[in-house]
Structures are given as C-alpha cells and as structure tokens.
Write a protein that holds these residues in place. Structure first.
Motif, PDB file in Angstrom:
ATOM      1  N   TYR A 160       0.733  -1.221   0.000  1.00 47.10           N
ATOM      2  CA  TYR A 160      -0.050  -0.120   0.013  1.00 47.10           C
ATOM      3  C   TYR A 160       0.759   1.295   0.089  1.00 47.10           C
ATOM      4  CZ  TYR A 160       0.951   0.931   4.863  1.00 47.10           C
ATOM      5  OH  TYR A 160       1.747   1.220   6.318  1.00 47.10           O
ATOM      6  N   HIS A 217       6.198   8.256  -4.265  1.00 53.20           N
ATOM      7  CA  HIS A 217       5.262   7.319  -3.444  1.00 53.20           C
ATOM      8  C   HIS A 217       5.008   5.891  -4.572  1.00 53.20           C
ATOM      9  CE1 HIS A 217       4.671   8.662   0.395  1.00 53.20           C
ATOM     10  NE2 HIS A 217       4.550  10.179   0.019  1.00 53.20           N
ATOM     11  N   ARG A 266       7.844   3.664  -4.995  1.00 51.06           N
ATOM     12  CA  ARG A 266       8.023   2.697  -3.807  1.00 51.06           C
ATOM     13  C   ARG A 266       7.019   1.545  -3.715  1.00 51.06           C
ATOM     14  NH1 ARG A 266       8.176   4.945   2.136  1.00 51.06           N
ATOM     15  NH2 ARG A 266       5.780   5.422   1.778  1.00 51.06           N
ATOM     16  N   LYS A 282       6.402  -1.966   1.725  1.00 47.98           N
ATOM     17  CA  LYS A 282       5.487  -1.293   2.758  1.00 47.98           C
ATOM     18  C   LYS A 282       4.218  -2.504   2.355  1.00 47.98           C
ATOM     19  CE  LYS A 282       3.403   3.126   3.041  1.00 47.98           C
ATOM     20  NZ  LYS A 282       3.397   3.498   4.619  1.00 47.98           N
ATOM     21  N   ASN A 334       3.656  -3.504  13.750  1.00 47.56           N
ATOM     22  CA  ASN A 334       3.431  -2.301  14.002  1.00 47.56           C
ATOM     23  C   ASN A 334       2.382  -1.876  14.750  1.00 47.56           C
ATOM     24  OD1 ASN A 334       4.587  -3.101  11.436  1.00 47.56           O
ATOM     25  ND2 ASN A 334       5.268  -0.887  11.035  1.00 47.56           N
ATOM     26  N   SER A 342       6.856   3.157  14.550  1.00 49.44           N
ATOM     27  CA  SER A 342       5.875   2.131  14.095  1.00 49.44           C
ATOM     28  C   SER A 342       5.246   2.497  12.805  1.00 49.44           C
ATOM     29  CB  SER A 342       4.744   2.040  15.343  1.00 49.44           C
ATOM     30  OG  SER A 342       3.715   2.989  15.298  1.00 49.44           O
ATOM     31  N   SER A 343       5.276   3.795  12.580  1.00 43.79           N
ATOM     32  CA  SER A 343       4.575   4.305  11.352  1.00 43.79           C
ATOM     33  C   SER A 343       5.535   5.603  11.084  1.00 43.79           C
ATOM     34  CB  SER A 343       3.022   4.527  11.325  1.00 43.79           C
ATOM     35  OG  SER A 343       2.798   5.730  12.359  1.00 43.79           O
ATOM     36  N   SER A 344       6.673   5.673  11.259  1.00 44.60           N
ATOM     37  CA  SER A 344       7.414   6.734  10.964  1.00 44.60           C
ATOM     38  C   SER A 344       8.909   6.483  11.015  1.00 44.60           C
ATOM     39  CB  SER A 344       7.051   7.925  11.915  1.00 44.60           C
ATOM     40  OG  SER A 344       7.499   7.480  13.150  1.00 44.60           O
ATOM     41  N   ASN A 345       9.668   7.449  10.569  1.00 45.21           N
ATOM     42  CA  ASN A 345      11.166   7.223  10.883  1.00 45.21           C
ATOM     43  C   ASN A 345      11.791   7.991  11.756  1.00 45.21           C
ATOM     44  OD1 ASN A 345      10.833   6.772   7.354  1.00 45.21           O
ATOM     45  ND2 ASN A 345      12.012   5.336   8.438  1.00 45.21           N
ATOM     46  N   LEU A 379      11.512   0.870   6.858  1.00 48.08           N
ATOM     47  CA  LEU A 379      10.939   1.404   5.780  1.00 48.08           C
ATOM     48  C   LEU A 379      11.628   2.995   5.232  1.00 48.08           C
ATOM     49  CD1 LEU A 379       8.440   1.070   3.474  1.00 48.08           C
ATOM     50  CD2 LEU A 379       7.576   3.056   4.719  1.00 48.08           C
ATOM     51  N   ILE A 389       9.569   8.206   2.309  1.00 50.35           N
ATOM     52  CA  ILE A 389       9.478   9.425   1.465  1.00 50.35           C
ATOM     53  C   ILE A 389       9.804  10.714   2.192  1.00 50.35           C
ATOM     54  CG2 ILE A 389       8.551  10.608  -0.380  1.00 50.35           C
ATOM     55  CD1 ILE A 389       8.973   7.748  -1.067  1.00 50.35           C
ATOM     56  N   THR A 390       9.265  10.910   3.456  1.00 52.37           N
ATOM     57  CA  THR A 390       9.474  12.179   4.132  1.00 52.37           C
ATOM     58  C   THR A 390      11.011  12.056   4.695  1.00 52.37           C
ATOM     59  OG1 THR A 390       7.280  11.802   4.964  1.00 52.37           O
ATOM     60  CG2 THR A 390       8.265  13.517   5.653  1.00 52.37           C
ATOM     61  N   ARG A 391      11.353  10.947   4.948  1.00 45.91           N
ATOM     62  CA  ARG A 391      12.722  10.814   5.637  1.00 45.91           C
ATOM     63  C   ARG A 391      13.644  11.302   4.356  1.00 45.91           C
ATOM     64  NH1 ARG A 391      16.783   7.183   4.233  1.00 45.91           N
ATOM     65  NH2 ARG A 391      18.043   6.341   5.736  1.00 45.91           N
ATOM     66  N   THR A 422       9.328  11.693  11.398  1.00 46.57           N
ATOM     67  CA  THR A 422       8.952  11.754   9.930  1.00 46.57           C
ATOM     68  C   THR A 422       7.965  11.005   9.411  1.00 46.57           C
ATOM     69  OG1 THR A 422      10.651  10.858   8.588  1.00 46.57           O
ATOM     70  CG2 THR A 422      11.297  13.085   9.480  1.00 46.57           C
ATOM     71  N   SER A 423       7.049  11.549   8.748  1.00 45.24           N
ATOM     72  CA  SER A 423       6.052  10.502   7.958  1.00 45.24           C
ATOM     73  C   SER A 423       5.154  11.459   7.160  1.00 45.24           C
ATOM     74  CB  SER A 423       5.206   9.485   8.794  1.00 45.24           C
ATOM     75  OG  SER A 423       3.925  10.387   9.371  1.00 45.24           O
ATOM     76  N   THR A 424       4.498  10.810   6.009  1.00 46.76           N
ATOM     77  CA  THR A 424       3.613  11.510   5.170  1.00 46.76           C
ATOM     78  C   THR A 424       2.521  12.334   5.974  1.00 46.76           C
ATOM     79  OG1 THR A 424       4.032   9.783   3.447  1.00 46.76           O
ATOM     80  CG2 THR A 424       2.030  10.970   3.452  1.00 46.76           C
TER      81      THR A 424
HETATM   82  N1  PMP Z   1       8.233   3.717   8.558  1.00 40.80           N
HETATM   83  C1  PMP Z   1       7.026   2.933   8.713  1.00 40.80           C
HETATM   84  C2  PMP Z   1       6.931   1.561   9.300  1.00 40.80           C
HETATM   85  C3  PMP Z   1       5.789   3.441   8.392  1.00 40.80           C
HETATM   86  O1  PMP Z   1       4.580   2.894   8.149  1.00 40.80           O
HETATM   87  C4  PMP Z   1       5.927   4.718   7.762  1.00 40.80           C
HETATM   88  C5  PMP Z   1       4.767   5.616   7.115  1.00 40.80           C
HETATM   89  N2  PMP Z   1       4.501   5.206   5.971  1.00 40.80           N
HETATM   90  C6  PMP Z   1       7.291   5.447   7.505  1.00 40.80           C
HETATM   91  C7  PMP Z   1       8.287   4.881   8.092  1.00 40.80           C
HETATM   92  C8  PMP Z   1       7.237   6.975   7.126  1.00 40.80           C
HETATM   93  O2  PMP Z   1       7.329   6.706   5.606  1.00 40.80           O
HETATM   94  P1  PMP Z   1       6.644   7.934   4.665  1.00 40.80           P
HETATM   95  O3  PMP Z   1       7.508   9.124   5.044  1.00 40.80           O
HETATM   96  O4  PMP Z   1       7.001   7.666   3.278  1.00 40.80           O
HETATM   97  O5  PMP Z   1       5.263   8.257   5.056  1.00 40.80           O
END
Ligand code: PMP
Length: 282
Positions: free
Chosen positions: A31, A47, A50, A145, A152, A179-182, A201, A204-206, A239-241
């Motif tokens: 996804y 995105h 990826r 992803k 997570n 868990s959902s970010s860098n 992961l 992209i924000t990273r 960081t995250s989207t």
């Molecule tokens: N790591 C994980 C496990 C994530 O789920 C996410 C959110 N998609 C990210 C990092 C950050 O990635 P992005 O900046 O592409 O949203």
C-alpha cells in the motif's frame, strides 16, 4: 465518497470486496499513502515508485502503469474535492480460496484507492510528542510497505497505552524506526538516522529531510544508533507523510534536550514547508 475499486470509480456504498481477498486472509499486498496539500499531490512519483518496488519485492505485478495510478489518484482528489488530506492505495494478490501459496497467475490483483480530507496535525507538529521505546519484533523485510502491520499495530498500541504518540522501535537496543514513522536524532549539529536497509521503511519524508539537510550543508550520518544514544541527543524527531516533521519531546518519560521542540527541528520544519506544492513564500 468516490472510491476506486477493480478498475472503476464507485460510490463507497456500492463497493464489494470479497471475503476471499488475500489481503484480508494474509495481509498479502502492499500500500501507499500520498499526502495532498490544498488539492495537490505531494511527492506522488516517489510514492508510486515505492509502491511498484514493494509489489516487485513480493512478486506482485500491479495491473496499472505508474502514469495510470497517478491519474487515478488525481481523479480521486478532484472528484472528492480534497483540500488537505491524503490518497490511500493498496494492491492485494487477489481473490482465491485460502491456501498460502500464490493463486493461479490468471487471478487478478485487486487495486483499491480512495482520497480523504485530513488536516495537518498542527498541535503535534508545533508542540512535539512523547514516545515510548518498544522492542522491534517485526520480520526482516521492513523495507517492504506491506499490509502485514501486526508488529507495527502492537507497538503503536503499547505506546498509546503508555500515553505516548509513537513507539521508538529498537532491535537489541539499536533504534530502527517508529511504528509508522522514521526517526532522527540531532547531536552537536549533526543529524543521525538509521540507514535505509531491510530493517526500516525508507520513508519518502525521510528522503526529503535528508535532501534538505544535504542542500543546507548539514552533516548527515545514516548510521544506526542505540537507545542510550537517543536519550542523549540534543533533539529528536519523527517523520512521515501525515506527521511531516514532528518533534519528540521525551522518550520513556525522559526529556530530550530541553523537553521542547528544538531550534534545529523547527528550522527543518520551515525548510520542509517550502517543499509543499501550495507553498507561497511570504
Ligand atoms: N516507517 C514505517 C513503518 C511507516 O509505516 C511509515 C509511514 N508510511 C514510515 C516509516 C514513513 O514513511 P513516509 O515518510 O513515506 O510516510
């Protein structure tokens, strides 16, 4: 709301998804979440690249070109009159009786996508958030992803139950990601983050943040650091989207730096905002 399912744009109420979808049984799919700022998709190409890479890594062929996926995302934003929000896209290995091995190649992957309004989390971005360290017990292909997010989900829940906004995952004391970010640390003006390998992961924000740092001549170390080193950072942020650059004010109740968003992080947030499609310098 108009959704994209099985090659068609349909009202949400009319959607039909099979109980035998492999996404439902196995989390067998991939996804993406693409941010929308004032009706404009942000870093959509990155995105979608990826998404295709994640699909390739699980031997799944998406039945649309990247150009077609971009067109679908754009139409969803337009038809649903999205201002600031995001597009969600997922591809599963299709509908088949529940056996683990891949179904017959004639079984078509199921692609769904939708767009929703979702305001920027301004409070967290402005004030920062507390986080909790949680053991990273996920598999060894976190670069994909994948829809399989149980590790997570459990980590995020553990953080939430402790009154925290995000988990700082670590493998034997080495910090990997949220868990959902860098995750990023700042120490003596240098920026540290885990290298983009199979353990995280590559956000992209990273990637945008690393590009901005390098453009400004800031030293960046893509090297693993420990939880103890994280506690001693001058600043820490995620960081995250959807979370963009969110300052981290404490880990396990221990304040990072002053316990408030640091000057370096705030400057980086300003630089990041210049990248938004709708950014108006002023
Ligand atoms: N790591 C994980 C496990 C994530 O789920 C996410 C959110 N998609 C990210 C990092 C950050 O990635 P992005 O900046 O592409 O949203």
């Amino acid at each position: 709301a108009i959704y994209f399912v099985d090659g068609q744009f349909t009202e949400k109420e009319n959607l039909k998804i099979s109980v035998e979808d492999r996404g439902y049984y196995f989390g067998d799919g991939v996804y993406e979440v693409i941010k929308v700022y004032e009706g404009e998709l942000f870093t959509a190409e990155e995105h979608l690249n990826r998404l295709v890479e994640s699909a390739m890594k699980i031997k799944l062929t998406i039945p649309f070109t990247q150009q077609q996926l971009f067109g679908i995302a754009k139409k969803l934003v337009q038809d649903n009159q999205i201002g600031t929000g995001h597009v969600y896209m997922q591809v599963t290995r299709g509908v088949a009786p529940r056996i683990h091995q891949f179904p017959d190649p004639t079984v078509a992957p199921v692609v769904i996508a939708y767009a929703v309004n979702n305001p920027r989390p301004e409070k967290a971005i402005g004030n920062g958030v507390p986080v909790k360290s949680v053991a990273d017990v996920r598999w060894l292909r976190c670069d994909i992803k994948s829809l399989n997010l149980l590790g997570n989900v459990l980590a995020k829940q553990e953080a939430f139950e402790a009154g925290c906004t995000e988990a700082v995952l670590h493998r034997d004391g080495v910090v990997t990601e949220g868990s959902s970010s860098n995750l990023f640390g700042v120490k003596d003006g240098k920026v540290y983050t885990h290298p983009a390998n199979n353990l995280i992961l590559n956000g992209i924000t990273r990637q945008v943040v690393l590009k901005l740092c390098r453009e400004q001549g800031i030293q960046v170390e893509e090297t693993p650091f420990t939880l103890d080193e994280a506690f001693a950072m001058d600043e820490f942020f995620l960081t995250s989207t959807t979370s963009e650059i969110t300052p981290i004010t404490s880990i396990d109740g221990r304040p990072i730096g002053t316990g408030k968003p640091g000057a370096f992080t705030v400057d980086l947030q300003k630089a990041f905002a210049t990248q938004f499609p709708a950014f108006v310098p002023g």
